[in-house]
Design an enzyme around this catalytic site. Structure first.
Site, PDB file in Angstrom:
ATOM      1  N   LYS A   1      -4.483  -3.852  -2.302  1.00  0.00           N
ATOM      2  CA  LYS A   1      -4.574  -5.310  -2.315  1.00  0.00           C
ATOM      3  C   LYS A   1      -5.831  -5.742  -3.058  1.00  0.00           C
ATOM      4  CE  LYS A   1      -2.286  -6.051   2.163  1.00  0.00           C
ATOM      5  NZ  LYS A   1      -1.158  -6.867   1.697  1.00  0.00           N
TER       6      LYS A   1
ATOM      7  N   ASP B   1      -1.647  -7.275  10.658  1.00  0.00           N
ATOM      8  CA  ASP B   1      -0.337  -6.871  10.154  1.00  0.00           C
ATOM      9  C   ASP B   1       0.503  -6.154  11.203  1.00  0.00           C
ATOM     10  OD1 ASP B   1       1.318  -7.217   7.996  1.00  0.00           O
ATOM     11  OD2 ASP B   1       0.806  -5.316   7.044  1.00  0.00           O
TER      12      ASP B   1
ATOM     13  N   ARG C   1       8.633  -3.151   5.411  1.00  0.00           N
ATOM     14  CA  ARG C   1      10.086  -2.970   5.428  1.00  0.00           C
ATOM     15  C   ARG C   1      10.469  -1.504   5.587  1.00  0.00           C
ATOM     16  NH1 ARG C   1      10.541  -5.897  -0.251  1.00  0.00           N
ATOM     17  NH2 ARG C   1       8.764  -6.894   0.761  1.00  0.00           N
TER      18      ARG C   1
END
Length: 511
Positions: free
Chosen positions: A285, A296, A359
């Protein structure tokens, strides 16, 4: 947690450090809300005029403190704004009351006891005020004062949350009111559990320590629990969890924590993204995007808290929580862009971006949850920045493979005061995730990225199972000034929605 009681005493005669009243915006200036009649009388009917002189307008969340008038036992009156006065014959909505109570409780930090004389039209309004006050009276102090201790002496008193709340106008002997207060206490405690977990820094909250907290709660509340460590995950073929966690010295975990009721006829599976720190992995990031990435794991925190809440409330529904826990770090052993992972489902995924890791861990957990054939699965995740761009910082998106289920979740979220919006799942976006070497890629078109993520997750839901996805990336962590019952930091987003879903399922309201 803050103590909560009901009382039929007068707002003027109850001994407290402060009394809270409501003030609304009227056509000609502020007006005192119902519940504060006795206080207004002590001011000779001029409380609204005094408040207006002090600059109060009745705007939502506005807080005005003033010395009490003669005849009021509490030395301070705190007036909290309720926004526009309702039309004749109508009442304030529950979320307005919830936020007002939260604003008042925050403003009374350092106070021992407060009497809340807000407008309680019925059991639902009493529940909203109780909930808002308990959520507003929150503080995360574990890292203040040195050696993990809260501040001592005078500083401790000033920073301590409001210690006791008395709801005036409640009916302490009425079973419905008592049940509403007990539910508010259980729910607020679990929202605050989620907040605490989110606020703990990543050097203390790792997949292993998160799992340990779940184990402790399971023992306390009689829940069943199973924890798969890195060896069990590797042996079981959980390629998503292993692939995301292999770059970290803190290995991944998959936690199954379950509440069972002997008379339940329905089972809900809740799946939470639990990335205890997200650096982005090799797809690091940029500066400015790392500082709050301890949050998160907010989805896993919400799921964990919701399961415990279901147990505390004794709901007649089976609720299984799946916490997909990993730390996403760059190292010589980390998954690289272009690598292919074989997931627990057997499908292969080409990893085009290691920062699209949530995901991947959710995919394994969704497949595992599907094996138990629940009546519905809901996953919760701080999944995409695209959802924040679409809906802002206070609203989570809802996607589902069943339109009626998506509509029900949206309705439930509105009912409990959590902002949400139903989102589509355009089939044409699936093609962007086609991979030349694997069954699917973990990235697709940039436009509609939040929807692409939902389509990816759908691939790992068992056939015929009703499923929904809540992307809480916006509201999970609040960086601005506090408002209502929302503090800076972890919010516990989605806990209340999940609990109400469980309640409705237990009551047979979702089919």
């Amino acid at each position: 947690m803050t103590a909560l009681t009901l009382s039929t005493s007068s707002a003027t005669t109850l001994r407290a450090d402060a009394v809270v009243v409501g003030v609304a915006k009227g056509a000609k200036g502020p007006v005192v809300a119902l519940g504060a009649e006795a206080i207004d009388k002590a001011f000779d009917g001029k409380l609204a005029a005094v408040l207006e002189t002090l600059g109060a307008s009745g705007g939502e969340g506005e807080v005005t403190k003033l010395p009490s008038a003669s005849g009021i036992k509490a030395p301070v009156v705190l007036a909290v704004g309720l926004g526009d006065a309702p039309a004749k014959g109508e009442d304030f909505d529950t979320e307005t009351l919830r936020r007002a109570a939260g604003s008042a409780a925050r403003a009374l930090t350092g106070t021992k006891k407060a009497a809340f004389a807000l407008p309680l039209a019925d059991v639902e309004s009493a529940a909203a005020v109780a909930e808002g006050a308990l959520l507003g009276a929150y503080a995360f102090t574990a890292y203040r004062g040195g050696e993990g201790k809260a501040p001592k002496g005078g500083d401790a008193g000033k920073s301590a949350p409001l210690a006791e709340v008395t709801l005036l106008g409640g009916k302490p002997r009425d079973k419905a009111y008592k049940a509403a207060v007990e539910r508010a206490e259980a729910l607020a405690a679990e929202v605050n559990r989620a907040r605490d977990l989110i606020n703990i820094p990543s050097n203390d909250l790792t997949p292993k320590s998160f799992a340990a907290q779940a184990q402790a709660a399971a023992k306390e509340f009689g829940l069943s629990i199973e924890v798969l460590d890195e060896k069990a995950l590797a042996k079981g073929g959980y390629g998503g969890l292993i692939g995301v966690g292999q770059g970290s010295e803190n290995p991944p975990r998959l936690v199954k924590i379950a509440y069972r009721h002997s008379k339940a006829s329905k089972t809900l599976a809740l799946v939470g993204k639990g990335i205890t720190y997200d650096s982005g992995g090799i797809s690091l990031k940029p500066a400015g995007h790392n500082e709050t990435m301890k949050c998160d794991m907010s989805g896993a925190a919400a799921v964990f808290a919701a399961v415990v809440a279901a147990a505390k409330l004794g709901l007649k529904v089976n609720v299984t929580g799946w916490l997909a826990l990993a730390e996403n770090m760059p190292s010589g052993s980390a998954t690289r862009p272009g690598d292919v992972l074989r997931m627990y489902s057997g499908k292969t995924v080409e990893v085009l971006n290691t920062d699209a890791e949530g995901r991947l861990v959710l995919a394994d957990a969704l497949t595992r949850a599907s094996e138990e054939k629940p009546d519905a699965i809901v996953d919760v995740a701080t999944l995409t920045g695209a959802m924040v761009l679409a809906l802002g910082n206070r609203t989570f998106g809802i996607m589902a493979n069943d339109d009626a289920f998506r509509a029900s979740l949206h309705e439930i979220a509105q009912e409990v005061g959590e902002q949400s919006w139903p989102m589509p799942m355009p089939v044409e976006l699936r093609k962007g995730m086609d991979s030349p070497i694997a069954d699917i890629a973990n990235m697709g078109e940039r436009a509609g990225g939040g929807l692409v993520a939902g389509l990816f997750l759908q691939e790992f839901v068992g056939e015929g199972i009703t499923w929904a996805h809540l992307d809480i990336a916006g509201p999970a962590f609040h960086e601005g000034a506090p408002y209502g019952y929302t503090h800076k930091g972890g919010t516990g987003s989605a806990v209340r929605t999940l609990v109400r879903l469980a309640e409705r399922t237990a009551a047979g309201d979702l089919g």
